[in-house]
Design a protein around this motif. Structure first.
Motif, PDB file in Angstrom:
ATOM      1  N   TRP A  64       0.565   0.450  -4.570  1.00 17.70           N
ATOM      2  CA  TRP A  64      -0.691   1.069  -5.018  1.00 17.70           C
ATOM      3  C   TRP A  64      -0.985   2.320  -4.191  1.00 17.70           C
ATOM      4  O   TRP A  64      -1.013   2.269  -2.952  1.00 17.70           O
ATOM      5  CB  TRP A  64      -1.849   0.090  -4.839  1.00 17.70           C
ATOM      6  CG  TRP A  64      -1.864  -1.038  -5.823  1.00 17.70           C
ATOM      7  CD1 TRP A  64      -0.992  -1.273  -6.842  1.00 17.70           C
ATOM      8  CD2 TRP A  64      -2.825  -2.104  -5.876  1.00 17.70           C
ATOM      9  NE1 TRP A  64      -1.339  -2.414  -7.537  1.00 17.70           N
ATOM     10  CE2 TRP A  64      -2.465  -2.944  -6.965  1.00 17.70           C
ATOM     11  CE3 TRP A  64      -3.950  -2.444  -5.113  1.00 17.70           C
ATOM     12  CZ2 TRP A  64      -3.206  -4.082  -7.299  1.00 17.70           C
ATOM     13  CZ3 TRP A  64      -4.672  -3.578  -5.449  1.00 17.70           C
ATOM     14  CH2 TRP A  64      -4.306  -4.383  -6.530  1.00 17.70           C
ATOM     15  N   SER A  77      -8.964   6.032  -6.883  1.00 20.13           N
ATOM     16  CA  SER A  77      -8.435   7.224  -6.219  1.00 20.13           C
ATOM     17  C   SER A  77      -9.342   7.743  -5.100  1.00 20.13           C
ATOM     18  O   SER A  77      -8.882   8.514  -4.259  1.00 20.13           O
ATOM     19  CB  SER A  77      -8.218   8.339  -7.252  1.00 20.13           C
ATOM     20  OG  SER A  77      -9.427   8.649  -7.920  1.00 20.13           O
ATOM     21  N   ARG A 116      -3.253   6.291  -4.754  1.00 19.37           N
ATOM     22  CA  ARG A 116      -4.562   6.785  -5.170  1.00 19.37           C
ATOM     23  C   ARG A 116      -4.448   7.313  -6.592  1.00 19.37           C
ATOM     24  O   ARG A 116      -3.917   8.398  -6.821  1.00 19.37           O
ATOM     25  CB  ARG A 116      -5.053   7.893  -4.235  1.00 19.37           C
ATOM     26  CG  ARG A 116      -5.254   7.446  -2.801  1.00 19.37           C
ATOM     27  CD  ARG A 116      -5.681   8.610  -1.913  1.00 19.37           C
ATOM     28  NE  ARG A 116      -5.860   8.172  -0.522  1.00 19.37           N
ATOM     29  CZ  ARG A 116      -6.145   9.012   0.472  1.00 19.37           C
ATOM     30  NH1 ARG A 116      -6.265  10.321   0.233  1.00 19.37           N
ATOM     31  NH2 ARG A 116      -6.295   8.540   1.701  1.00 19.37           N
ATOM     32  N   ARG A 176     -10.332  -1.534  -1.148  1.00 21.32           N
ATOM     33  CA  ARG A 176      -9.448  -2.331  -2.014  1.00 21.32           C
ATOM     34  C   ARG A 176      -8.279  -2.897  -1.225  1.00 21.32           C
ATOM     35  O   ARG A 176      -7.975  -4.102  -1.297  1.00 21.32           O
ATOM     36  CB  ARG A 176      -8.937  -1.453  -3.152  1.00 21.32           C
ATOM     37  CG  ARG A 176      -7.899  -2.107  -4.051  1.00 21.32           C
ATOM     38  CD  ARG A 176      -7.156  -1.060  -4.863  1.00 21.32           C
ATOM     39  NE  ARG A 176      -6.259  -0.248  -4.035  1.00 21.32           N
ATOM     40  CZ  ARG A 176      -5.647   0.852  -4.460  1.00 21.32           C
ATOM     41  NH1 ARG A 176      -5.847   1.283  -5.696  1.00 21.32           N
ATOM     42  NH2 ARG A 176      -4.841   1.526  -3.660  1.00 21.32           N
ATOM     43  N   ASP A 177      -7.598  -2.041  -0.470  1.00 26.14           N
ATOM     44  CA  ASP A 177      -6.406  -2.480   0.250  1.00 26.14           C
ATOM     45  C   ASP A 177      -6.759  -3.486   1.341  1.00 26.14           C
ATOM     46  O   ASP A 177      -6.018  -4.455   1.569  1.00 26.14           O
ATOM     47  CB  ASP A 177      -5.690  -1.274   0.854  1.00 26.14           C
ATOM     48  CG  ASP A 177      -5.062  -0.372  -0.195  1.00 26.14           C
ATOM     49  OD1 ASP A 177      -5.126  -0.720  -1.396  1.00 26.14           O
ATOM     50  OD2 ASP A 177      -4.510   0.681   0.178  1.00 26.14           O
ATOM     51  N   ASP A 208       0.840  -1.198   0.000  1.00 26.11           N
ATOM     52  CA  ASP A 208       0.000   0.000   0.000  1.00 26.11           C
ATOM     53  C   ASP A 208       0.874   1.246   0.000  1.00 26.11           C
ATOM     54  O   ASP A 208       2.105   1.161  -0.003  1.00 26.11           O
ATOM     55  CB  ASP A 208      -0.994  -0.021   1.165  1.00 26.11           C
ATOM     56  CG  ASP A 208      -0.334   0.106   2.538  1.00 26.11           C
ATOM     57  OD1 ASP A 208       0.874   0.447   2.616  1.00 26.11           O
ATOM     58  OD2 ASP A 208      -1.027  -0.132   3.542  1.00 26.11           O
ATOM     59  N   VAL A 237     -10.295   3.117  -2.042  1.00 35.05           N
ATOM     60  CA  VAL A 237      -8.912   2.673  -1.872  1.00 35.05           C
ATOM     61  C   VAL A 237      -8.769   1.866  -0.583  1.00 35.05           C
ATOM     62  O   VAL A 237      -8.114   0.813  -0.554  1.00 35.05           O
ATOM     63  CB  VAL A 237      -7.957   3.888  -1.868  1.00 35.05           C
ATOM     64  CG1 VAL A 237      -6.550   3.470  -1.437  1.00 35.05           C
ATOM     65  CG2 VAL A 237      -7.920   4.533  -3.246  1.00 35.05           C
TER      66      VAL A 237
END
Length: 395
Positions: free
Chosen positions: A198, A350, A200, A358-359, A78, A355
């Motif tokens: 990853w 973004s 934004r 997702r993470d 991340d 985000v």
């Protein structure tokens, strides 16, 4: 039986691999490349186990592996540098029969080109027209005219062959983000593992090359055609965007020559209804250009090349052979292209809540499940070969 002839339009990885595969089956081949030489500069390439299986079918896997680097592992991090998922290269090898190998694209092209007769390589031969006149195929190019038994369009995203024989096909579509690619100078202590970080609407990845160099890549969501000017300006933009990211990103950027940054907007190709028309076939990006999120563009082109040659060797009627090629390749490559596009959408998120979701989802995904999900992509073996060593369901 007279020797059959193939004209391959495009001298990139897919075109050269197709030429090697057909040459090994006794075809007379010519590769028409518009550039003055068969090479690429400045970028690395990841070859996953399925690509190594294709190279094995060409008799070139050993030569390619000798030129590449094999990392212990990698994964996704991340924006704060925490691991979201990990991949063990030894486990990849155990499941799929080959490791992930990273090398410079120019080295792969050289191995492929050296496996062909020198007189089959025609640099500086830009193609102006391709015509199917029923009894004969005609390819007009700077060096004259060719009338082969089969034409293979391996000429990339904006394929001349596709425009000529598939005039109704939609053109490339912008993925919504751009990419930078670069290779560092040799590092005294290069990272032991690769990673994709990853953020934004931005990502930064790196992986090892031989000799202590690292291949780095980055993406950012930008309007199509946005340019920062010179390579130096592109480098400055990279530092502005990624210079404060978690280690080792700043050190990697410091090791990149300022004039060595390449940037390209990313595109994919809307699905075609067929990769073959008569005795003309499309291969690689000309058939199924995809975003690089799965690292499968060149891998799928290598698969295409081996499958195409197998079909033409197994079926004397060229048109029927190319229909078989289409049936074998189109469903697979289009599914992988869709999967790559979806991963790109996820990677470029973004909006902060999206985000975070997702993470969190990536962090909670078991490594075993991640590897299992890769089996449909990486578990390919060439037609006629024994099943791949994909033992993921047995362990």
């Amino acid at each position: 039986m007279p020797q059959r002839a193939a004209t391959i339009v495009g001298g990139g990885i897919g075109g050269l691999a197709a030429a090697v595969a057909l040459h090994r089956h006794g075809w007379r081949v010519e590769v028409l490349e518009r550039a003055p030489e068969f090479t690429e500069i400045g970028a690395g390439i990841s070859l996953w186990p399925n690509a190594l299986h294709a190279l094995e079918a060409l008799g070139l896997a050993g030569a390619v592996r000798a030129l590449g680097a094999i990392e212990a592992g990698g994964g996704v991090r991340d924006r704060r540098g925490r691991w979201l998922s990990r991949t063990d290269n030894a486990e990849l090898t155990r499941r799929f029969g080959h490791p992930l190998v990273v090398l410079q694209r120019a080295d792969l092209l050289r191995v492929l080109a050296e496996a062909l007769p020198a007189d089959s390589l025609r640099p500086g031969s830009e193609v102006s027209a391709v015509r199917d006149e029923g009894q004969s195929l005609v390819v007009d190019h700077r060096g004259g005219e060719s009338r082969p038994d089969v034409v293979v369009g391996a000429d990339g995203l904006r394929s001349v062959v596709r425009r000529a024989l598939w005039p109704e096909a939609a053109g490339p579509r912008y993925a919504g983000y751009t990419a930078w690619r670069m290779v560092t100078e040799p590092l005294t202590e290069p990272p032991l593992e690769g990673a994709a970080t990853w953020g934004r609407g931005e990502r930064f990845g790196y992986t090892a090359l031989p000799g202590g160099r690292m291949y780095c890549f980055a993406t950012a969501s930008l309007p199509e055609g946005r340019a920062f000017g010179s390579s130096e300006s592109e480098y400055a933009e990279l530092v502005r965007r990624f210079g404060s990211w978690p280690d080792p990103v700043p050190a990697l950027l410091d090791a990149v020559p300022v004039d060595a940054v390449l940037r390209h907007d990313l595109y994919d190709l809307p699905p075609l209804s067929s990769f073959a028309r008569g005795r003309v076939a499309l291969l690689g990006d000309a058939a199924h250009a995809m975003t690089p999120n799965l690292g499968q563009g060149a891998c799928q082109a290598l698969e295409d090349a081996v499958t195409l040659a197998h079909c033409l060797h197994s079926t004397p009627d060229a048109a029927a052979a190319l229909r078989s090629y289409d049936q074998l390749r189109r469903p697979r490559t289009q599914a992988i292209a869709r999967r790559s596009a979806r991963l790109g959408v996820v990677g470029q998120l973004s909006w902060p809540p999206a985000v975070l979701l997702r993470d969190t989802a990536a962090r909670l995904m078991p490594t075993r499940a991640t590897l299992r999900s890769m089996t449909p992509v990486l578990g390919w073996t060439s037609p006629g070969a024994p099943p791949a060593a994909t033992r993921s369901e047995r362990h």
